[in-house]
Design a protein around this motif. Structure first.
Motif, PDB file in Angstrom:
ATOM      1  N   ASN A  44       0.853 -22.294-156.009  1.00 26.44           N
ATOM      2  CA  ASN A  44       0.073 -21.429-156.886  1.00 26.44           C
ATOM      3  C   ASN A  44      -0.849 -20.594-156.003  1.00 26.44           C
ATOM      4  O   ASN A  44      -1.659 -21.142-155.256  1.00 26.44           O
ATOM      5  CB  ASN A  44      -0.739 -22.302-157.854  1.00 26.44           C
ATOM      6  N   SER A  45      -0.773 -19.280-156.103  1.00 22.53           N
ATOM      7  CA  SER A  45      -1.588 -18.418-155.243  1.00 22.53           C
ATOM      8  C   SER A  45      -3.084 -18.582-155.506  1.00 22.53           C
ATOM      9  O   SER A  45      -3.900 -18.315-154.634  1.00 22.53           O
ATOM     10  CB  SER A  45      -1.188 -16.954-155.415  1.00 22.53           C
ATOM     11  N   ARG A  46      -3.451 -19.045-156.694  1.00 19.40           N
ATOM     12  CA  ARG A  46      -4.868 -19.259-157.010  1.00 19.40           C
ATOM     13  C   ARG A  46      -5.396 -20.570-156.451  1.00 19.40           C
ATOM     14  O   ARG A  46      -6.600 -20.809-156.461  1.00 19.40           O
ATOM     15  CB  ARG A  46      -5.092 -19.224-158.521  1.00 19.40           C
ATOM     16  N   ASP A  47      -4.500 -21.428-155.978  1.00 18.49           N
ATOM     17  CA  ASP A  47      -4.886 -22.733-155.439  1.00 18.49           C
ATOM     18  C   ASP A  47      -4.135 -22.974-154.133  1.00 18.49           C
ATOM     19  O   ASP A  47      -3.280 -23.857-154.045  1.00 18.49           O
ATOM     20  CB  ASP A  47      -4.565 -23.826-156.466  1.00 18.49           C
ATOM     21  N   PRO A  48      -4.433 -22.187-153.096  1.00 16.11           N
ATOM     22  CA  PRO A  48      -3.654 -22.249-151.861  1.00 16.11           C
ATOM     23  C   PRO A  48      -3.730 -23.593-151.126  1.00 16.11           C
ATOM     24  O   PRO A  48      -2.898 -23.860-150.272  1.00 16.11           O
ATOM     25  CB  PRO A  48      -4.218 -21.119-151.015  1.00 16.11           C
ATOM     26  N   GLU A  49      -4.687 -24.410-151.455  1.00 18.43           N
ATOM     27  CA  GLU A  49      -4.786 -25.732-150.830  1.00 18.43           C
ATOM     28  C   GLU A  49      -4.187 -26.816-151.724  1.00 18.43           C
ATOM     29  O   GLU A  49      -4.109 -27.972-151.332  1.00 18.43           O
ATOM     30  CB  GLU A  49      -6.240 -26.050-150.507  1.00 18.43           C
ATOM     31  N   GLY A  50      -3.789 -26.431-152.936  1.00 25.91           N
ATOM     32  CA  GLY A  50      -3.252 -27.388-153.896  1.00 25.91           C
ATOM     33  C   GLY A  50      -1.840 -27.826-153.543  1.00 25.91           C
ATOM     34  O   GLY A  50      -1.324 -27.522-152.464  1.00 25.91           O
ATOM     35  N   PRO A  51      -1.198 -28.519-154.464  1.00 21.83           N
ATOM     36  CA  PRO A  51       0.127 -29.072-154.183  1.00 21.83           C
ATOM     37  C   PRO A  51       1.201 -27.997-154.089  1.00 21.83           C
ATOM     38  O   PRO A  51       1.150 -26.985-154.778  1.00 21.83           O
ATOM     39  CB  PRO A  51       0.378 -29.991-155.365  1.00 21.83           C
ATOM     40  N   ALA A  52       2.161 -28.265-153.220  1.00 19.56           N
ATOM     41  CA  ALA A  52       3.338 -27.410-153.105  1.00 19.56           C
ATOM     42  C   ALA A  52       4.542 -28.161-153.646  1.00 19.56           C
ATOM     43  O   ALA A  52       4.660 -29.372-153.459  1.00 19.56           O
ATOM     44  CB  ALA A  52       3.575 -27.031-151.643  1.00 19.56           C
ATOM     45  N   LEU A  53       5.395 -27.446-154.334  1.00 19.46           N
ATOM     46  CA  LEU A  53       6.657 -28.011-154.767  1.00 19.46           C
ATOM     47  C   LEU A  53       7.725 -27.596-153.762  1.00 19.46           C
ATOM     48  O   LEU A  53       7.707 -26.470-153.266  1.00 19.46           O
ATOM     49  CB  LEU A  53       7.025 -27.510-156.161  1.00 19.46           C
ATOM     50  N   VAL A  54       8.629 -28.503-153.456  1.00 24.86           N
ATOM     51  CA  VAL A  54       9.640 -28.260-152.434  1.00 24.86           C
ATOM     52  C   VAL A  54      11.022 -28.290-153.083  1.00 24.86           C
ATOM     53  O   VAL A  54      11.353 -29.232-153.808  1.00 24.86           O
ATOM     54  CB  VAL A  54       9.546 -29.321-151.314  1.00 24.86           C
ATOM     55  N   TYR A  55      11.804 -27.247-152.825  1.00 23.32           N
ATOM     56  CA  TYR A  55      13.132 -27.107-153.409  1.00 23.32           C
ATOM     57  C   TYR A  55      14.165 -26.852-152.321  1.00 23.32           C
ATOM     58  O   TYR A  55      13.855 -26.261-151.287  1.00 23.32           O
ATOM     59  CB  TYR A  55      13.168 -25.923-154.391  1.00 23.32           C
ATOM     60  N   THR A  56      15.400 -27.235-152.598  1.00 24.82           N
ATOM     61  CA  THR A  56      16.494 -26.915-151.694  1.00 24.82           C
ATOM     62  C   THR A  56      16.900 -25.460-151.919  1.00 24.82           C
ATOM     63  O   THR A  56      16.613 -24.883-152.980  1.00 24.82           O
ATOM     64  CB  THR A  56      17.719 -27.816-151.950  1.00 24.82           C
ATOM     65  N   PRO A  57      17.592 -24.858-150.960  1.00 21.25           N
ATOM     66  CA  PRO A  57      18.078 -23.493-151.178  1.00 21.25           C
ATOM     67  C   PRO A  57      18.972 -23.390-152.419  1.00 21.25           C
ATOM     68  O   PRO A  57      18.892 -22.410-153.156  1.00 21.25           O
ATOM     69  CB  PRO A  57      18.859 -23.188-149.895  1.00 21.25           C
ATOM     70  N   ALA A  58      19.795 -24.403-152.683  1.00 15.84           N
ATOM     71  CA  ALA A  58      20.668 -24.373-153.868  1.00 15.84           C
ATOM     72  C   ALA A  58      19.843 -24.365-155.153  1.00 15.84           C
ATOM     73  O   ALA A  58      20.192 -23.670-156.117  1.00 15.84           O
ATOM     74  CB  ALA A  58      21.619 -25.569-153.855  1.00 15.84           C
ATOM     75  N   GLU A  59      18.758 -25.119-155.187  1.00 17.69           N
ATOM     76  CA  GLU A  59      17.894 -25.140-156.378  1.00 17.69           C
ATOM     77  C   GLU A  59      17.228 -23.784-156.589  1.00 17.69           C
ATOM     78  O   GLU A  59      17.149 -23.287-157.724  1.00 17.69           O
ATOM     79  CB  GLU A  59      16.841 -26.236-156.252  1.00 17.69           C
ATOM     80  N   ILE A  60      16.763 -23.162-155.517  1.00 16.35           N
ATOM     81  CA  ILE A  60      16.138 -21.838-155.624  1.00 16.35           C
ATOM     82  C   ILE A  60      17.164 -20.804-156.080  1.00 16.35           C
ATOM     83  O   ILE A  60      16.881 -19.967-156.948  1.00 16.35           O
ATOM     84  CB  ILE A  60      15.480 -21.422-154.289  1.00 16.35           C
ATOM     85  N   ARG A  61      18.379 -20.855-155.500  1.00 17.07           N
ATOM     86  CA  ARG A  61      19.432 -19.916-155.923  1.00 17.07           C
ATOM     87  C   ARG A  61      19.708 -20.054-157.419  1.00 17.07           C
ATOM     88  O   ARG A  61      19.824 -19.056-158.137  1.00 17.07           O
ATOM     89  CB  ARG A  61      20.714 -20.142-155.122  1.00 17.07           C
ATOM     90  N   ALA A  62      19.822 -21.284-157.913  1.00 10.06           N
ATOM     91  CA  ALA A  62      20.094 -21.511-159.333  1.00 10.06           C
ATOM     92  C   ALA A  62      18.962 -20.965-160.193  1.00 10.06           C
ATOM     93  O   ALA A  62      19.215 -20.333-161.232  1.00 10.06           O
ATOM     94  CB  ALA A  62      20.295 -23.004-159.602  1.00 10.06           C
ATOM     95  N   PHE A  63      17.718 -21.169-159.775  1.00 10.54           N
ATOM     96  CA  PHE A  63      16.588 -20.667-160.549  1.00 10.54           C
ATOM     97  C   PHE A  63      16.572 -19.139-160.570  1.00 10.54           C
ATOM     98  O   PHE A  63      16.406 -18.515-161.625  1.00 10.54           O
ATOM     99  CB  PHE A  63      15.265 -21.198-159.991  1.00 10.54           C
ATOM    100  N   VAL A  64      16.746 -18.525-159.407  1.00 11.27           N
ATOM    101  CA  VAL A  64      16.715 -17.060-159.336  1.00 11.27           C
ATOM    102  C   VAL A  64      17.847 -16.463-160.161  1.00 11.27           C
ATOM    103  O   VAL A  64      17.646 -15.494-160.896  1.00 11.27           O
ATOM    104  CB  VAL A  64      16.754 -16.579-157.871  1.00 11.27           C
TER     105      VAL A  64
END
Length: 77
Positions: A44-64
């Protein structure tokens, strides 16, 4: 380097974050970064120190692909 996992504090990741050009002036946007090994982190750009979610390239491709074809339009209508 700290282990990389879903929910890792985003500021622990020593990566270059990219924000969409569609982001509004209030900073309400997500940022993405490629991790060593090819996975993609999202924060979240408003919380740059907050949690990050991690995805595989295949998961990102499916979402996009889903976003481009309108699969998620009902969420914002």
């Amino acid at each position: 380097m700290h282990p990389i996992y879903n929910g890792v504090p985003a500021d622990r990741l020593k990566v270059v974050w990219t924000k969409s050009s569609w982001s509004n002036p209030d900073g309400n946007c997500v940022e993405v970064a490629e991790l060593p090994g090819g996975d993609i982190a999202v924060r979240n750009s408003r919380d740059p120190e907050g949690p990050a979610l991690v995805y595989t390239p295949a998961e990102i491709r499916a979402f996009v692909r889903g976003a481009k074809t309108g699969e998620f339009d009902a969420l914002i209508d």
